[in-house]
Design a protein around this motif. Structure first.
Motif, short mmCIF file in Angstrom:
data_model
loop_
_atom_site.label_atom_id
_atom_site.label_comp_id
_atom_site.label_asym_id
_atom_site.label_seq_id
_atom_site.Cartn_x
_atom_site.Cartn_y
_atom_site.Cartn_z
N SER A 88 -20.25 -8.26 34.75
CA SER A 88 -20.76 -7.98 36.36
C SER A 88 -21.31 -6.49 36.24
O SER A 88 -22.69 -6.77 36.73
CB SER A 88 -19.88 -6.84 37.19
N ILE A 89 -21.55 -5.97 35.64
CA ILE A 89 -21.98 -4.99 34.62
C ILE A 89 -23.77 -5.14 34.39
O ILE A 89 -24.67 -4.78 34.27
CB ILE A 89 -21.20 -4.28 33.47
N LEU A 90 -23.62 -6.65 33.31
CA LEU A 90 -24.71 -6.64 32.30
C LEU A 90 -25.29 -6.86 33.75
O LEU A 90 -26.57 -6.92 33.81
CB LEU A 90 -24.45 -7.60 31.58
N ALA A 91 -24.96 -8.21 34.59
CA ALA A 91 -26.64 -8.46 35.79
C ALA A 91 -26.53 -7.39 36.80
O ALA A 91 -28.02 -7.26 36.57
CB ALA A 91 -24.94 -9.03 37.01
N GLN A 92 -26.07 -6.25 36.89
CA GLN A 92 -26.31 -4.90 37.63
C GLN A 92 -27.90 -3.95 36.68
O GLN A 92 -28.32 -4.13 37.38
CB GLN A 92 -25.13 -4.51 37.95
N ILE A 93 -26.99 -4.00 35.68
CA ILE A 93 -27.92 -3.03 34.53
C ILE A 93 -29.30 -4.18 34.73
O ILE A 93 -30.22 -3.65 34.81
CB ILE A 93 -27.76 -3.47 33.30
N GLN A 94 -29.46 -5.38 34.80
CA GLN A 94 -31.16 -6.15 34.62
C GLN A 94 -31.31 -6.51 36.37
O GLN A 94 -32.84 -6.34 36.13
CB GLN A 94 -30.04 -8.33 34.51
N LYS A 95 -30.72 -6.38 37.28
CA LYS A 95 -31.63 -6.09 39.00
C LYS A 95 -32.18 -4.74 38.17
O LYS A 95 -33.42 -4.75 38.92
CB LYS A 95 -29.97 -6.19 39.52
N VAL A 96 -31.04 -3.41 38.47
CA VAL A 96 -31.41 -2.24 37.90
C VAL A 96 -32.89 -1.81 37.30
O VAL A 96 -33.90 -1.35 37.42
CB VAL A 96 -30.82 -1.26 37.92
N LEU A 97 -33.13 -2.16 36.06
CA LEU A 97 -33.61 -1.92 34.90
C LEU A 97 -35.55 -2.07 35.78
O LEU A 97 -36.11 -1.39 35.94
CB LEU A 97 -33.93 -3.16 33.90
N PRO A 98 -35.49 -3.26 36.64
CA PRO A 98 -37.38 -3.26 37.16
C PRO A 98 -37.07 -2.59 38.10
O PRO A 98 -37.94 -2.56 38.09
CB PRO A 98 -37.16 -5.21 37.36
N GLU A 99 -36.30 -1.52 38.62
CA GLU A 99 -36.70 -1.20 40.49
C GLU A 99 -37.56 0.48 39.29
O GLU A 99 -37.43 1.78 39.80
CB GLU A 99 -35.53 -0.91 40.36
N LEU A 100 -37.19 0.75 38.44
CA LEU A 100 -37.26 1.79 37.67
C LEU A 100 -38.31 2.28 37.22
O LEU A 100 -39.07 3.64 36.66
CB LEU A 100 -36.13 2.50 35.81
N ARG A 101 -39.48 1.01 37.45
CA ARG A 101 -41.28 1.08 36.86
C ARG A 101 -41.07 2.10 35.20
O ARG A 101 -42.12 2.80 35.20
CB ARG A 101 -41.57 2.36 37.95
N VAL A 102 -40.19 1.61 34.53
CA VAL A 102 -40.61 2.15 32.85
C VAL A 102 -41.27 0.41 32.34
O VAL A 102 -40.25 -0.40 32.75
CB VAL A 102 -39.21 2.13 32.76
N ALA A 103 -42.25 0.67 31.56
CA ALA A 103 -42.35 -0.39 30.85
C ALA A 103 -40.97 -1.47 29.71
O ALA A 103 -39.99 0.13 29.25
CB ALA A 103 -43.58 -0.53 29.67
N ARG A 104 -40.80 -2.36 29.78
CA ARG A 104 -39.50 -2.77 29.08
C ARG A 104 -39.57 -2.56 27.93
O ARG A 104 -38.85 -2.28 26.90
CB ARG A 104 -39.86 -4.42 28.89
N GLU A 105 -40.62 -2.37 26.92
CA GLU A 105 -40.60 -1.65 25.69
C GLU A 105 -40.03 -0.37 25.58
O GLU A 105 -40.30 0.41 24.44
CB GLU A 105 -42.02 -2.05 24.72
N ASN A 106 -39.93 0.26 26.94
CA ASN A 106 -39.41 1.58 26.22
C ASN A 106 -38.11 1.81 27.29
O ASN A 106 -37.52 3.26 26.79
CB ASN A 106 -40.53 2.37 27.81
N PHE A 107 -37.53 1.07 27.37
CA PHE A 107 -35.83 0.94 26.93
C PHE A 107 -35.31 0.85 25.70
O PHE A 107 -35.95 0.00 24.82
CB PHE A 107 -35.86 -0.10 28.42
N VAL A 108 -34.11 1.56 25.72
CA VAL A 108 -33.65 1.46 24.28
C VAL A 108 -32.20 1.63 24.77
O VAL A 108 -31.62 2.20 25.60
CB VAL A 108 -33.74 2.63 23.53
#
Length: 354
Positions: A44-64
């Motif tokens: 559940s935690i994994l699914a919700q994080i994967q839904k939140v990340l696109p909403e943050l307006r941050v390029a994927r290569e800038n997540f760690v």
């Protein structure tokens, strides 16, 4: 597209040739096979994080994503971003280095009650008090799952496990109270069994500047089944949890008939329908209060005497460690110029070994 819209879109898109593509949850799903036990709250935690990340307006290569050791620490493999699987308890220290080396990154720490609150306690506390701009998610199932069912630092007093067959004689660490004692600027609690509440809490944490600390209550189906069962928000459990909302009275129960008031500085449950108290006597939640006193009082509410409080306990603004560090570096460079590593290493007394 005007410039404002373009700037907003650029953060949630990747460049593919000359085209911009808006990111979705699918972009953050790793090709790795997810290996957790069936029914584990980590899904559940994994699914919700994967839904939140696109909403943050941050390029994927800038997540760690940085993790330590434990079931939760497999997380970096399952999110399609940069990641670092660290050693036991040291994820906050590693993440601090990542953030200070590249402040533009959105850095997430994934830890558990065993990893973060045993060998990693000192790193966790110092990261929170420094207010490094990190998102720290602590998965709490009150058990050591990866090492097969020993009691953890958050296990209840008297809990019988493989390493405490007569019941543990240790008092548990309370993560929220610990984070508040370290003057955490964003402190929250949510539960894996309530995806909506989980997602809202994660998004609020991600948008905070400074250390955001989120305790996530979750179940371990194998070694601690039905942990936090009464807090899920299902089957009439309204009496078992308080949903904290900034600026609103602390109420719970069917129709909000019950609330929390204080008598002689001691919290008490009152029933508004029976006239035990008026609505004006209830505590009003304030996440912006400079003092953590109210947040600590709410964090101390525990079953069976009280329901469990879920939501944001505290959210205040203070300068982050990494921002202050960069400011000092900029000031030093202005005053003394660009440094020279070779000169530094050869300064003072040196020895040559032949």
């Amino acid at each position: 597209m005007n410039s404002t819209t373009m700037d907003e879109a650029r953060g949630t898109a990747e460049v593919a040739g000359d085209c911009l593509r808006v990111l979705t949850r699918k972009d953050f799903q790793s090709p790795q096979t997810v290996r957790w036990c069936p029914g584990c709250g980590d899904y559940s935690i994994l699914a919700q994080i994967q839904k939140v990340l696109p909403e943050l307006r941050v390029a994927r290569e800038n997540f760690v994503f940085v993790s330590g050791i434990g079931c939760s620490s497999r997380f970096p493999y399952y999110v399609n971003t940069y990641g670092f699987h660290g050693i036991h308890g040291r994820a906050p220290a590693i993440a601090t280095g990542v953030k200070c080396a590249n402040p533009e990154l959105s850095v997430w720490v994934i830890t558990g009650d065993g990893d973060g609150l045993s060998i990693g306690t000192n790193h966790l506390i110092h990261t929170i008090r420094r207010n490094v701009d990190l998102n720290i998610l602590l998965f709490n199932n009150r058990i050591y799952g990866l090492t097969k069912g020993q009691y953890s630092p958050t296990s209840e007093f008297g809990k019988k496990t493989k390493s405490s067959p007569m019941g543990t004689i240790e008092q548990p660490i309370r993560p929220i109270q610990m984070a508040l004692a370290a003057e955490g600027t964003f402190v929250a609690r949510t539960i894996a069994a309530d995806p909506t509440h989980l997602r809202e809490t994660l998004e609020a944490a991600a948008r905070h500047r400074g250390t955001s600390f989120v305790e996530i209550l979750q179940n371990c189906r194998v070694f601690n089944d039905q942990a936090f069962e009464n807090t899920k928000g299902r089957d009439g459990s309204e009496d078992d949890r308080i949903l904290l909302r900034h600026g609103e009275p602390i109420r719970f129960g069917a129709g909000g008939r019950k609330g929390i008031a204080t008598r002689n500085l001691t919290p008490q449950i009152v029933d508004l329908e029976t006239g035990e108290a008026s609505a004006g006597e209830l505590l009003i939640h304030d996440v912006k209060a400079n003092s953590p006193a109210l947040a600590a009082l709410l964090a101390a509410l525990e079953p069976p005497e009280f329901p469990t409080a879920l939501g944001i306990f505290r959210s205040i603004e203070k300068p982050s460690y990494d921002a202050l560090l960069l400011s000092q570096i900029a000031t030093s460079m202005t005053q003394r110029g660009q440094g020279d590593v070779r000169k530094l290493l050869n300064a003072g007394t040196t020895w040559e070994v032949e």
